[in-house]
Design an enzyme around this catalytic site. Structure first.
Site, PDB file in Angstrom:
ATOM      1  N   ASP A 184       0.834  -1.206   0.000  1.00  0.00           N
ATOM      2  CA  ASP A 184       0.000   0.000   0.000  1.00  0.00           C
ATOM      3  C   ASP A 184       0.869   1.256   0.000  1.00  0.00           C
ATOM      4  O   ASP A 184       1.588   1.517   0.964  1.00  0.00           O
ATOM      5  CB  ASP A 184      -0.895   0.016   1.243  1.00  0.00           C
ATOM      6  N   ASP A 211      -9.885  -5.660  -0.063  1.00  0.00           N
ATOM      7  CA  ASP A 211      -8.804  -5.056   0.711  1.00  0.00           C
ATOM      8  C   ASP A 211      -9.352  -4.369   1.957  1.00  0.00           C
ATOM      9  O   ASP A 211     -10.009  -3.339   1.866  1.00  0.00           O
ATOM     10  CB  ASP A 211      -8.085  -4.036  -0.192  1.00  0.00           C
TER      11      ASP A 211
HETATM   12 ZN    ZN Z   1      -4.294  -2.162  -0.339  1.00  0.00          ZN
END
Ligand code: ZN
Length: 216
Positions: A27, A167
């Site tokens: 991320d 996610d």
């Molecule tokens: Zn992610």
């Protein structure tokens, strides 16, 4: 990887290498598209050096099209950009593919599935946020199940081979329901790294099977 211990990153990467996990989910946050700032190219390059599995990079940044070549250079195999961050999404998807990466579109919880209709055929992955992006360890949004079914229907009707990735908030309780709703890929961060035995936690997640055929 956001939930990994960055003082012992090598150990955590080796743990993932040895585990039944399929990909490294990375991320990237810029402090503009989301409030938080995570990490940049030097860290991803370090992950790439040790990782023995594909890097799945999720860009939570504005104007992601400016950095496509840079993420290719640090080893991204999947590169996802946010729908909400791209004025010229179709062009960005093809720019990612031209670099030889798989192109993903990430969507925030408020973004309707119907907005993906005209790009779904050209997309390799949809990363559906099941929490509000920006921080690890947030509460799962229940409406995700219905959205996942809606996305599965859109993919099937379009003849696309796009994968559905979920996610945020994935755990032993939400995973079976997500697989049943048509998810292919489940991202788990805190649930794995915060557990006593991350290897066993990954294995138990991988042993869950939904009613649909699934890769997760
Ligand atoms: Zn992610």
């Amino acid at each position: 990887m956001l939930s990994a211990d960055f003082a012992n990153l090598g150990n955590d990467i080796e743990m993932i290498n040895a585990s039944k996990a399929d990909w490294f989910h990375i991320d990237v946050m810029d402090g503009v598209f989301v409030p938080n700032i995570s990490f940049g190219f030097p860290i991803i390059k370090s992950i790439q050096k040790l990782a023995k599995k594909p890097l799945d990079v999720h860009l939570m940044i504005v104007q992601p099209e400016r950095y496509i070549k840079d993420f290719k250079a640090v080893g991204a195999e999947y590169l996802s950009v946010h729908y909400e961050a791209c004025t010229h999404l179709h062009r960005t998807i093809f720019a990612i593919k031209e670099e030889g990466m798989k192109a993903g579109i990430a969507i925030n919880p408020h973004t309707p599935i119907s907005l993906l209709k005209d790009v779904i055929k050209d997309t390799d992955l949809v990363c559906m946020m099941s929490v509000n992006p920006g921080f690890g360890g947030q509460k799962f949004i229940e409406q995700t199940y219905e959205k996942c079914r809606e996305l599965r229907t859109l993919i099937e009707n379009s003849g696309s081979k796009c994968l559905i990735e979920i996610d945020g908030g994935v755990n032993q309780n939400t995973a079976p329901l997500l697989l049943e709703a048509g998810a292919d890929v489940l991202v788990a961060g805190n649930y794995v790294f915060g557990s006593e035995n991350p290897l066993a936690t990954i294995e138990s997640l991988k042993n869950i099977h939904g009613n649909t055929t699934s890769k997760a």
